[in-house]
Motif scaffolding. Structure first.
Motif, mmCIF file in Angstrom:
data_model
loop_
_atom_site.group_PDB
_atom_site.id
_atom_site.type_symbol
_atom_site.label_atom_id
_atom_site.label_comp_id
_atom_site.label_asym_id
_atom_site.label_seq_id
_atom_site.Cartn_x
_atom_site.Cartn_y
_atom_site.Cartn_z
ATOM 1 N N ASP A 183 -9.064 21.212 8.870
ATOM 2 C CA ASP A 183 -8.297 22.219 9.589
ATOM 3 C C ASP A 183 -7.822 21.620 10.895
ATOM 4 N N GLN A 189 -0.432 7.285 1.813
ATOM 5 C CA GLN A 189 -1.567 8.066 1.330
ATOM 6 C C GLN A 189 -1.551 9.426 1.991
ATOM 7 N N ALA A 236 -4.831 4.454 13.603
ATOM 8 C CA ALA A 236 -4.440 5.281 12.467
ATOM 9 C C ALA A 236 -4.818 6.721 12.757
ATOM 10 N N LEU A 250 -13.575 5.872 17.050
ATOM 11 C CA LEU A 250 -12.971 7.094 16.536
ATOM 12 C C LEU A 250 -12.676 8.032 17.691
ATOM 13 N N ILE A 303 0.846 -1.194 0.000
ATOM 14 C CA ILE A 303 0.000 0.000 0.000
ATOM 15 C C ILE A 303 0.876 1.236 0.000
ATOM 16 N N LEU A 336 -5.896 10.113 10.735
ATOM 17 C CA LEU A 336 -6.294 10.684 9.457
ATOM 18 C C LEU A 336 -6.304 12.196 9.595
ATOM 19 N N CYS A 367 -3.851 11.405 3.010
ATOM 20 C CA CYS A 367 -4.743 11.733 4.120
ATOM 21 C C CYS A 367 -4.404 10.963 5.386
ATOM 22 N N VAL A 368 -3.466 10.030 5.284
ATOM 23 C CA VAL A 368 -3.131 9.200 6.443
ATOM 24 C C VAL A 368 -1.788 9.639 6.984
ATOM 25 N N VAL A 404 -8.393 12.870 12.996
ATOM 26 C CA VAL A 404 -9.276 11.794 13.434
ATOM 27 C C VAL A 404 -8.433 10.550 13.683
ATOM 28 N N GLY A 412 -0.474 5.218 9.619
ATOM 29 C CA GLY A 412 -1.348 4.151 9.164
ATOM 30 C C GLY A 412 -1.124 2.858 9.903
ATOM 31 N N LEU A 413 -0.999 1.783 9.136
ATOM 32 C CA LEU A 413 -0.843 0.450 9.685
ATOM 33 C C LEU A 413 0.326 0.372 10.651
ATOM 34 N N VAL A 470 -8.425 6.546 14.447
ATOM 35 C CA VAL A 470 -9.330 5.420 14.228
ATOM 36 C C VAL A 470 -8.643 4.127 14.631
#
Lengths: 310, 310
Positions: free
Chosen positions: A36, A18, A30, A142, A15, A32, A20-21, A40, A24-25, A42
């Motif tokens: 502004d 990205q 994670a 979240l 992968i 995100l 927006c991340v 987030v 990640g893993l 998760v």
């Protein structure tokens, strides 16, 4: 090497990073990027019959509590404020323990409600299924980062002291179900002190410390005699002949926090003891990779014991 | 009444409205208020062996594709831009189809990658478990609303026309696995026209239209002769003697969109045909509750057929 870590390594290679991340893993959760303000956070954790509990023997509300609690513990490890949880169930069609499938689901949720209320988590969605298989509960939680940003595994530095909340070991005697996620503790410490890295103890102190150390490109040395032991660790030790330290190192499911902080900050935290539960220095990060112990003076290698998920 | 809808009704009564949740249980996805700008849309869907597919017979990559696709279809129904997905697996310990458990997981992910890339979705986390039970895949997908806000089920008004994308029926002949989530279509339409309400067809046109209508405090009347039919609906009809319209109404898993729009906007959309796939007017919302059909002139009641999840 566990199936999960093999899969994560394979996914990390497959992968592409990205935009927006930002994380990640491979961490507790994670991160995100929000538009502004707050990011987030998760996390997702699944509990299954026969692995995490025995459906025909367990208090269903305790299973519901644990399923949400382990996710909140992951958010605590990131110093995120929990916001919402999504609960997916696959229920045995015929129910269990004289509960219908619907009643079974309701019992699980009844176990989640007090924890959700306590931590201001909205149970905001989910998916409910029945089948001929056993019970599985998958929760995705979240959270929002504070202005201090997320607490991650990778920020530790050689020389950092390792602090642990509460005491460890013997969770099988009950605590593994009665998860008390250290959300408030993490947020308080993250707001008031400069924390370099953090992780929650889900699979075992030795394993989880070695994960934090590896993510920080460090090794770790633990002073076994300093590890705070639960009464349950002592009791289990009397029953099975393993030392209470072995239980503290390898049992897992303590859901306490391990934090890496600069030595002078560690000293301040230990002195101020700002939490209702004790904070204890149990070792430090070192440049040399690997996990070590120093009980007997010279550092000797320590096995990263703990619960290896198949 | 399905177990899931009983559980959702029970949860709605139990769970107080939460400040951070602007739309919770009971729509295609939940909407969580973001700090400033965009809201976060969250949906979760689980697929299980024996219910959604037969593990020993199915193309594993197709199952992975579908597991992600159904979640993206829910985001499409909310007109949200997909951002990230979290994949929780519980795998049969011994694998399946000569695949080990690890290989099985990898095949599932291989099926997700093209879809994730196509829609810019980051596979950002998950949880992997093995057990003695069958395969279950639980995916939670996150999206961001556009400046037009989320498209919800509840915004329809009496007199609104009902439009459907593509054509319907007979998904069992293959399409149920080859989900093409209508994300781009939903975003395009939501940006260019004033849409009142939307839903994706997962459980069947009749059932999903009646859900949209009920959420909008309306009834709905469908003109059966106007429903666009797939070639598969005709083929299945020849095999089983049910009419192709019955297939279009009740088969489900078309993963097309049903939209409620004011009559003059509907006319404009139908005339402009802004998508690569056709948009067809198939009925309208009415003040009278319930689901009705008008093929034979006078409205007669129509059963909300479809796949009722146990």
């Amino acid at each position: 090497v566990s199936l999960e870590s093999q899969l994560v390594a394979w996914l990390q290679a497959k992968i592409p990073p990205q935009e927006c991340v930002s994380l990640g893993l491979g961490d507790d959760a994670a991160v995100l990027r929000g538009g502004d303000g707050a990011d987030v956070v998760v996390t997702t954790d699944m509990l299954t019959d026969g692995v995490d509990f025995l459906l025909d023997q367990v208090d269903l509300r305790a299973v519901g509590h644990k399923a949400l609690g382990v996710n909140l513990s992951d958010l605590a490890a990131m110093a995120a404020v929990p916001t919402a949880a999504f609960v997916s169930l696959v229920l045995p069609r015929t129910g269990s323990q004289n509960f219908s499938a619907l009643e079974l689901a309701q019992e699980l949720f009844q176990g989640m409600f007090p924890l959700a209320e306590d931590f201001g988590v909205a149970i905001a969605g989910g998916d409910t299924n029945t089948w001929d298989g056993p019970l599985a509960i998958s929760i995705t939680a979240l959270g929002a980062t504070t202005e201090r940003g997320p607490l991650v595994r990778a920020g530790g530095k050689p020389g950092d002291k390792l602090l642990v909340t509460g005491s460890l070991g013997g969770s099988l005697l009950g605590r593994h179900l009665q998860v008390e996620p250290r959300v408030r503790e993490a947020l308080m410490l993250h707001a008031c002190y400069d924390l370099h890295a953090g992780i929650d103890i889900s699979d075992g102190l030795a394993l989880d410390v070695s994960r934090l150390a590896a993510a920080s490109d460090c090794g770790a040395v633990l002073d076994l005699s300093a590890i705070p032991l639960t009464e349950a660790a002592h009791r289990m030790s009397q029953q099975d002949g393993r030392t209470p330290w072995e239980h503290a190192l390898g049992d897992g499911e303590d859901f306490e926090l391990v934090l890496a902080v600069a030595a002078e900050i560690a000293e301040k935290i230990i002195q101020e003891q700002p939490l209702k539960i004790p904070l204890t220095a149990i070792g430090e990060l070192i440049a040399e990779p690997g996990l070590w112990q120093t009980t007997a003076g010279q550092p000797t290698p320590l096995a990263p014991t703990g619960f290896i998920h198949e």
